[in-house]
Write an enzyme that holds these catalytic residues in place. Structure first.
Site, PDB file in Angstrom:
ATOM      1  N   GLN A  68     -42.855  35.211  31.545  1.00  0.00           N
ATOM      2  CA  GLN A  68     -42.803  34.824  30.131  1.00  0.00           C
ATOM      3  C   GLN A  68     -44.009  35.404  29.372  1.00  0.00           C
ATOM      4  O   GLN A  68     -45.115  35.444  29.918  1.00  0.00           O
ATOM      5  CB  GLN A  68     -42.798  33.285  29.963  1.00  0.00           C
ATOM      6  CG  GLN A  68     -41.452  32.637  30.168  1.00  0.00           C
ATOM      7  CD  GLN A  68     -41.146  32.300  31.625  1.00  0.00           C
ATOM      8  OE1 GLN A  68     -42.071  32.080  32.421  1.00  0.00           O
ATOM      9  NE2 GLN A  68     -39.882  32.283  31.990  1.00  0.00           N
ATOM     10  N   GLU A 116     -34.265  30.703  36.463  1.00  0.00           N
ATOM     11  CA  GLU A 116     -34.619  30.408  35.080  1.00  0.00           C
ATOM     12  C   GLU A 116     -33.760  31.151  34.053  1.00  0.00           C
ATOM     13  O   GLU A 116     -33.470  32.354  34.212  1.00  0.00           O
ATOM     14  CB  GLU A 116     -36.091  30.770  34.815  1.00  0.00           C
ATOM     15  CG  GLU A 116     -37.089  29.860  35.476  1.00  0.00           C
ATOM     16  CD  GLU A 116     -38.470  29.993  34.862  1.00  0.00           C
ATOM     17  OE1 GLU A 116     -38.552  30.328  33.659  1.00  0.00           O
ATOM     18  OE2 GLU A 116     -39.462  29.764  35.570  1.00  0.00           O
ATOM     19  N   ARG A 117     -33.398  30.438  33.003  1.00  0.00           N
ATOM     20  CA  ARG A 117     -32.774  31.078  31.830  1.00  0.00           C
ATOM     21  C   ARG A 117     -33.700  32.192  31.361  1.00  0.00           C
ATOM     22  O   ARG A 117     -34.890  31.968  31.175  1.00  0.00           O
ATOM     23  CB  ARG A 117     -32.594  30.039  30.738  1.00  0.00           C
ATOM     24  CG  ARG A 117     -32.048  30.561  29.429  1.00  0.00           C
ATOM     25  CD  ARG A 117     -31.867  29.484  28.373  1.00  0.00           C
ATOM     26  NE  ARG A 117     -33.106  28.818  27.999  1.00  0.00           N
ATOM     27  CZ  ARG A 117     -33.200  27.965  26.972  1.00  0.00           C
ATOM     28  NH1 ARG A 117     -32.137  27.636  26.254  1.00  0.00           N
ATOM     29  NH2 ARG A 117     -34.360  27.387  26.679  1.00  0.00           N
ATOM     30  N   ASN A 160     -45.684  31.671  38.832  1.00  0.00           N
ATOM     31  CA  ASN A 160     -44.885  31.916  37.607  1.00  0.00           C
ATOM     32  C   ASN A 160     -45.877  32.497  36.605  1.00  0.00           C
ATOM     33  O   ASN A 160     -46.836  31.810  36.226  1.00  0.00           O
ATOM     34  CB  ASN A 160     -44.315  30.584  37.155  1.00  0.00           C
ATOM     35  CG  ASN A 160     -43.508  30.618  35.875  1.00  0.00           C
ATOM     36  OD1 ASN A 160     -43.417  29.610  35.197  1.00  0.00           O
ATOM     37  ND2 ASN A 160     -42.923  31.743  35.511  1.00  0.00           N
ATOM     38  N   CYS A 210     -41.203  26.691  38.486  1.00  0.00           N
ATOM     39  CA  CYS A 210     -40.782  26.382  37.111  1.00  0.00           C
ATOM     40  C   CYS A 210     -41.282  24.974  36.793  1.00  0.00           C
ATOM     41  O   CYS A 210     -40.798  24.001  37.391  1.00  0.00           O
ATOM     42  CB  CYS A 210     -39.260  26.471  36.986  1.00  0.00           C
ATOM     43  SG  CYS A 210     -38.650  26.107  35.325  1.00  0.00           S
ATOM     44  N   GLY A 211     -42.238  24.871  35.873  1.00  0.00           N
ATOM     45  CA  GLY A 211     -42.838  23.571  35.569  1.00  0.00           C
ATOM     46  C   GLY A 211     -41.855  22.613  34.920  1.00  0.00           C
ATOM     47  O   GLY A 211     -41.729  21.451  35.332  1.00  0.00           O
ATOM     48  N   THR A 212     -41.125  23.084  33.912  1.00  0.00           N
ATOM     49  CA  THR A 212     -40.135  22.203  33.276  1.00  0.00           C
ATOM     50  C   THR A 212     -38.990  21.901  34.236  1.00  0.00           C
ATOM     51  O   THR A 212     -38.430  20.804  34.204  1.00  0.00           O
ATOM     52  CB  THR A 212     -39.576  22.849  31.989  1.00  0.00           C
ATOM     53  OG1 THR A 212     -39.146  24.196  32.265  1.00  0.00           O
ATOM     54  CG2 THR A 212     -40.612  22.843  30.871  1.00  0.00           C
ATOM     55  N   GLY A 213     -38.697  22.866  35.143  1.00  0.00           N
ATOM     56  CA  GLY A 213     -37.672  22.615  36.153  1.00  0.00           C
ATOM     57  C   GLY A 213     -38.093  21.517  37.112  1.00  0.00           C
ATOM     58  O   GLY A 213     -37.299  20.642  37.480  1.00  0.00           O
ATOM     59  N   CYS A 226     -42.409  25.607  28.181  1.00  0.00           N
ATOM     60  CA  CYS A 226     -42.737  26.266  29.453  1.00  0.00           C
ATOM     61  C   CYS A 226     -43.865  25.476  30.111  1.00  0.00           C
ATOM     62  O   CYS A 226     -45.004  25.509  29.642  1.00  0.00           O
ATOM     63  CB  CYS A 226     -43.158  27.719  29.233  1.00  0.00           C
ATOM     64  SG  CYS A 226     -43.556  28.573  30.780  1.00  0.00           S
ATOM     65  N   ASN A 271     -31.292  26.519  32.353  1.00  0.00           N
ATOM     66  CA  ASN A 271     -32.080  26.759  33.568  1.00  0.00           C
ATOM     67  C   ASN A 271     -31.402  26.054  34.747  1.00  0.00           C
ATOM     68  O   ASN A 271     -30.965  24.908  34.602  1.00  0.00           O
ATOM     69  CB  ASN A 271     -33.497  26.197  33.390  1.00  0.00           C
ATOM     70  CG  ASN A 271     -34.261  26.921  32.297  1.00  0.00           C
ATOM     71  OD1 ASN A 271     -34.711  28.043  32.476  1.00  0.00           O
ATOM     72  ND2 ASN A 271     -34.385  26.271  31.134  1.00  0.00           N
ATOM     73  N   HIS A 290     -31.966  21.942  31.255  1.00  0.00           N
ATOM     74  CA  HIS A 290     -31.955  22.117  32.716  1.00  0.00           C
ATOM     75  C   HIS A 290     -30.716  21.466  33.332  1.00  0.00           C
ATOM     76  O   HIS A 290     -30.298  20.389  32.888  1.00  0.00           O
ATOM     77  CB  HIS A 290     -33.206  21.478  33.345  1.00  0.00           C
ATOM     78  CG  HIS A 290     -34.457  22.260  33.094  1.00  0.00           C
ATOM     79  ND1 HIS A 290     -34.922  23.225  33.954  1.00  0.00           N
ATOM     80  CD2 HIS A 290     -35.327  22.233  32.055  1.00  0.00           C
ATOM     81  CE1 HIS A 290     -36.044  23.756  33.459  1.00  0.00           C
ATOM     82  NE2 HIS A 290     -36.308  23.184  32.319  1.00  0.00           N
TER      83      HIS A 290
HETATM   84  N1  LIG Z   1     -36.953  29.966  31.370  1.00  0.00           N
HETATM   85  C1  LIG Z   1     -37.293  28.783  30.579  1.00  0.00           C
HETATM   86  C2  LIG Z   1     -38.693  28.937  29.934  1.00  0.00           C
HETATM   87  C3  LIG Z   1     -39.821  29.015  30.958  1.00  0.00           C
HETATM   88  C4  LIG Z   1     -39.914  27.772  31.801  1.00  0.00           C
HETATM   89  C5  LIG Z   1     -40.769  27.858  33.068  1.00  0.00           C
HETATM   90  N2  LIG Z   1     -41.448  29.084  33.332  1.00  0.00           N
HETATM   91  C6  LIG Z   1     -41.703  26.647  33.175  1.00  0.00           C
HETATM   92  O1  LIG Z   1     -42.779  26.740  33.806  1.00  0.00           O
HETATM   93  O2  LIG Z   1     -41.318  25.574  32.649  1.00  0.00           O
HETATM   94  C7  LIG Z   1     -36.218  28.567  29.490  1.00  0.00           C
HETATM   95  O3  LIG Z   1     -35.571  29.553  29.108  1.00  0.00           O
HETATM   96  O4  LIG Z   1     -36.080  27.420  29.039  1.00  0.00           O
END
Ligand SMILES: N[C@H](CCC[C@H](N)C(=O)O)C(=O)O
Length: 262
Positions: free
Chosen positions: A46, A197-198, A13, A206-209, A73, A180, A149
């Site tokens: 991003q 991802e959104r 990512n 996706c870390g937050t995912g 992110c 997301n 999410h």
């Molecule tokens: N697309 C996400 C932001 C980037 C998250 C992702 N790249 C990560 O590593 O958490 C959103 O619109 O909330």
């Protein structure tokens, strides 16, 4: 004016990181979109802009490839901790904490939120799970870890057309700030995850995912903390107990630095 940038990624990512702490940089949706463009710009999922902060060592602003500015992110947070050595980072989703631990980086996000108006959803409804479905994806868990999410648990991840279903779910009017979309398969050694991802589409990680999915699995008593989450780009270890911030540990890679005329 020539500006230095850093190209980094967290499990594939990828990010362009600009540092506006010494000399401010006016970022717009259009400029973020241009810099993220993989043919006419530098190219990234991003765009990250660092700025001074009054509440942490620095502020991290996050712009998706479509130009939308968002709250959090996870993969970029690890990259910024590694690049700057910062231990606290202000984001629109809250102040987060980071630490380099050997070859990996550990980041604590915020305490996850679960009620409909904290995701947010357009109206009151349960979030564990959300009583909705889209073709062969239904009854997702909604979790906010700084950003919103949806987490669908499925029997076979390879059966799901996430690129086909992702856009309709991301932009469903039930999600006033979009969302997301995570599709997860729970196994004996943890979770296999893909995320649409959104504002960026299907990414390699996706870390937050990964954080939202592990939290949903722990809440649903499918797994206990810590949880290994494996995505196409690699694996993160996620730790969380109810009432605590969610923490992730994984790689952050510096690829190159360059200059661009802005
Ligand atoms: N697309 C996400 C932001 C980037 C998250 C992702 N790249 C990560 O590593 O958490 C959103 O619109 O909330």
């Amino acid at each position: 004016m020539l500006r230095q940038f850093h190209k980094m990624h967290g499990l594939g990512n990828d990010f362009v990181i600009l540092d506006g702490r010494e000399s401010p940089l006016a970022m717009t949706e259009a400029l973020a979109r241009h810099l993220a463009d993989r043919r006419e710009g530098i190219g990234c999922d991003q765009l990250i802009l660092l700025e001074p902060s009054n509440t942490a060592e620095l502020r991290m602003r996050i712009f998706n490839a479509d130009g939308s500015e968002v709250e959090s992110c996870g993969n970029a947070s690890r990259c910024v901790v590694k690049l700057t050595g910062a231990g606290t980072i202000e984001t629109a989703g809250g102040v987060i904490h980071g630490d380099v631990t050997g070859a990996e980086v550990e980041v604590s996000l915020i305490e996850p939120r679960f009620s409909w108006n904290e995701i947010p959803l357009a109206y009151a409804m349960p979030t564990d799970p959300v009583p909705m479905g889209w073709e062969n994806l239904d009854r997702p868990y909604a979790v906010n870890v700084g950003n919103p999410h949806l987490v669908f648990f499925v029997e076979d991840l390879d059966d799901i057309d996430i690129e086909g279903l992702g856009p309709a779910i991301e932009t469903d009017p039930t999600f006033p700030e979009r969302i997301n979309v995570n599709v997860a398969e729970v196994g004996d050694d943890g979770i296999r995850l893909k995320t649409f991802e959104r504002g960026a589409g299907l990414t390699r990680a996706c870390g937050t995912g990964a954080c939202a999915t592990a939290v949903a699995a722990i809440r649903a008593r499918r797994l206990s903390s810590p949880v290994r989450v494996t995505m196409p780009g690699g694996t993160l270890v996620i730790a969380w107990e109810p009432g605590q911030p969610v923490t992730m540990r994984g790689d952050a890679t510096h690829v190159f630095e360059g200059t661009i005329d802005l």
